[in-house]
Design a protein around this motif. Structure first.
Motif, mmCIF file in Angstrom:
data_model
loop_
_atom_site.group_PDB
_atom_site.id
_atom_site.type_symbol
_atom_site.label_atom_id
_atom_site.label_comp_id
_atom_site.label_asym_id
_atom_site.label_seq_id
_atom_site.Cartn_x
_atom_site.Cartn_y
_atom_site.Cartn_z
ATOM 1 N N ALA A 173 0.835 -1.196 0.000
ATOM 2 C CA ALA A 173 0.000 0.000 0.000
ATOM 3 C C ALA A 173 0.870 1.247 0.000
ATOM 4 O O ALA A 173 1.985 1.248 0.517
ATOM 5 N N PRO A 175 0.270 5.007 1.316
ATOM 6 C CA PRO A 175 -0.713 5.752 2.113
ATOM 7 C C PRO A 175 -1.140 7.091 1.503
ATOM 8 O O PRO A 175 -2.297 7.470 1.607
ATOM 9 N N GLN A 176 -0.225 7.786 0.849
ATOM 10 C CA GLN A 176 -0.570 9.057 0.211
ATOM 11 C C GLN A 176 0.098 9.104 -1.162
ATOM 12 O O GLN A 176 1.246 9.498 -1.295
ATOM 13 N N LYS A 189 -4.504 13.093 -1.501
ATOM 14 C CA LYS A 189 -4.159 12.244 -0.351
ATOM 15 C C LYS A 189 -4.820 10.870 -0.491
ATOM 16 O O LYS A 189 -5.390 10.322 0.455
ATOM 17 N N LYS A 191 -5.165 6.852 -1.019
ATOM 18 C CA LYS A 191 -4.469 5.632 -0.619
ATOM 19 C C LYS A 191 -4.588 4.639 -1.763
ATOM 20 O O LYS A 191 -5.658 4.456 -2.336
ATOM 21 N N SER A 193 -3.831 0.680 -2.724
ATOM 22 C CA SER A 193 -3.431 -0.681 -2.406
ATOM 23 C C SER A 193 -3.129 -1.389 -3.714
ATOM 24 O O SER A 193 -3.860 -1.225 -4.693
ATOM 25 N N THR A 212 -8.455 4.849 -3.201
ATOM 26 C CA THR A 212 -9.527 5.386 -2.354
ATOM 27 C C THR A 212 -9.130 6.758 -1.825
ATOM 28 O O THR A 212 -7.952 7.033 -1.581
#
Length: 240
Positions: A173, A175-176, A189, A191, A193, A212
């Motif tokens: 993943a 995160p940002q 910002k 995310k 995966s 997302t």
């Protein structure tokens, strides 16, 4: 003579050939876990242990593996809510020859040579604006170009904080994530995966991205690669 006869009988059991030896279960026959070479003679590259790899190294291995290939066939799919984009065809050195369909857009043939795009309209071809001027089918092509770009994939993997190996698949993943405007415009910002499947010599076979962001519908892209380095001919359509 009695002793010799007794030993011989003890070895032979109930009349079976003593030279056959004891019968072992498949688990005994297997012995220690080893990796046998494939029947076709190809070799599978050694994959680092979990603690020996991170996003940067994974990105580097993929970049190195694809550096001299130049061409590949592709299948790209993007879903965002009820909207679905489908693109399939081939790519060579930044040029594309693909079939494209999308929300309220029937399947059409598109050719991209360098920075120029061409959309088939019956027996004729029309110029198809790309980049910042892209609309309609041009937007779908830009989505596919991003989704099949090894450079974009490598940049994404560079920012991965977690990478876990599951056989020939790598999951992780970011995160940002940034640079998603082609497939997820306005996602700040976000995310991401990812699930990456690699084949021999670290060549990508399939990449699934789930994007997302707060207040935004989930975007999922799936790209399948094949025939790396295969013969593909792409040229601008003749004017008619």
């Amino acid at each position: 003579m009695v002793l010799v006869g007794g030993v011989a009988y003890g070895l032979s059991g109930s009349g079976e050939d003593p030279a056959a030896g004891p019968t072992l279960s498949p688990s005994h026959l297997a012995g220690p876990a080893t990796s046998a070479p494939p029947a076709d003679g190809t070799t599978t590259p050694a994959t680092p242990a979990l603690q020996e790899i991170d996003g940067s190294e994974l990105a580097e291995r993929i970049s190195d593996a694809t550096a001299d290939k130049g061409s590949f066939t592709l299948s790209f799919r993007r879903t965002a809510g009820k909207e679905v984009t489908s693109v399939s065809g081939g790519s060579k050195e930044g040029s594309y020859k693909v079939s494209v369909s999308g929300p309220k857009m029937e399947k059409r043939q598109v050719v991209v040579v360098g920075g120029d795009g061409y959309l088939q309209q019956g027996a004729a071809w029309a110029k198809l604006p790309l980049g910042g001027k892209a609309k309609g089918y041009g937007v779908l092509v830009e989505q596919a170009r991003w989704g099949t770009s090894v450079e974009e994939l490598s940049a994404l993997l560079e920012d991965a904080q977690t990478v876990t190996r599951n056989g020939n698949r790598w999951v992780g993943a970011v995160p940002q994530a940034s640079g998603l405007d082609a497939v997820a415009p306005g996602y700040r910002k976000a995310k991401v995966s990812f699930e990456l499947q690699v084949g021999s010599n670290w060549l990508p076979k399939q990449v699934k991205l789930t994007i997302t962001a707060a207040g935004k519908p989930k975007v999922v892209t799936t790209t399948a690669f094949s025939k790396w380095g295969g013969k593909i001919t792409i040229k601008a359509p003749a004017k008619r």
